[in-house]
Enzyme design. Structure first.
Site, PDB file in Angstrom:
ATOM      1  CE1 TYR A 152      -5.155 -12.627  12.352  1.00  0.00           C
ATOM      2  CE2 TYR A 152      -5.821 -14.416  13.798  1.00  0.00           C
ATOM      3  CZ  TYR A 152      -6.113 -13.244  13.140  1.00  0.00           C
ATOM      4  OH  TYR A 152      -7.352 -12.683  13.264  1.00  0.00           O
TER       5      TYR A 152
ATOM      6  CG  ASP B  73     -11.825  11.436  15.185  1.00  0.00           C
ATOM      7  OD1 ASP B  73     -12.011  11.337  13.951  1.00  0.00           O
ATOM      8  OD2 ASP B  73     -12.760  11.576  16.000  1.00  0.00           O
TER       9      ASP B  73
ATOM     10  CG  HIS C 153      -5.862  -5.565   8.450  1.00  0.00           C
ATOM     11  ND1 HIS C 153      -6.152  -5.401   9.783  1.00  0.00           N
ATOM     12  CD2 HIS C 153      -6.316  -4.460   7.808  1.00  0.00           C
ATOM     13  CE1 HIS C 153      -6.769  -4.239   9.936  1.00  0.00           C
ATOM     14  NE2 HIS C 153      -6.870  -3.649   8.758  1.00  0.00           N
ATOM     15  CB  ILE C 154      -1.709 -10.983   9.376  1.00  0.00           C
ATOM     16  CG1 ILE C 154      -0.612 -10.213  10.126  1.00  0.00           C
ATOM     17  CG2 ILE C 154      -1.242 -12.390   9.001  1.00  0.00           C
ATOM     18  CD1 ILE C 154      -0.286 -10.755  11.505  1.00  0.00           C
TER      19      ILE C 154
END
Length: 146
Positions: A24, A91, A104-105
């Site tokens: 990350y 939802d 997303h990394i």
């Protein structure tokens, strides 16, 4: 053009900078949020990026609901592990009808098989994954010009 963007980060993203830096990176969530807000400010047109992080699914859902009332025009969401499990977040996003990007990394498709399934991707305007923290920069740029 969208003037108000909401950046949502889900579970464990508060640990960015220290959690598995080989995957990350070392940039903190606070730094990512500040950079996103600076991008909006640099436009000098009143654009803003609101930021939110929570580890609890229900609180994330509540924040998405609130976004509609606040006039948010676009959502950027890294739902973390909830990407792969949460019909509720899906939802909520559909219920508000606010367009969104899933970010997303890491490249989730190069990771464990359970991470290959997303409950959000088929409804997202776009999915950005694997670009590291630059994925946030690209998402904000797109959202502010949507």
């Amino acid at each position: 053009m969208v003037k108000k963007v909401l950046l949502i980060n889900g579970p464990n993203l508060n640990l960015l900078g220290t959690r598995e830096p080989e995957k990350y990176g070392t940039t903190s969530l606070k730094d990512i949020e500040q950079a996103a807000q600076n991008q909006a400010t640099a436009k000098q047109d009143g654009s803003e990026v609101l930021v939110y992080q929570n580890n609890t699914e229900g609180f994330i859902i509540d924040r998405i609901h609130l976004a509609k009332q606040e006039g948010v025009g676009f959502i950027i969401i890294n739902a973390g592990a909830y990407t792969h499990t949460s019909v509720g977040i899906r939802d909520a996003l559909l219920g508000t009808a606010i367009p969104f990007i899933e970010v997303h990394i890491t490249n989730v498709h190069q990771r464990e098989p359970f991470r290959h399934q997303s409950y959000l991707s088929d409804k997202a305007v776009a999915v950005i994954c694997g670009l590291g923290v630059y994925g946030y920069t690209a998402s904000v740029e797109y959202a502010l010009n949507y």
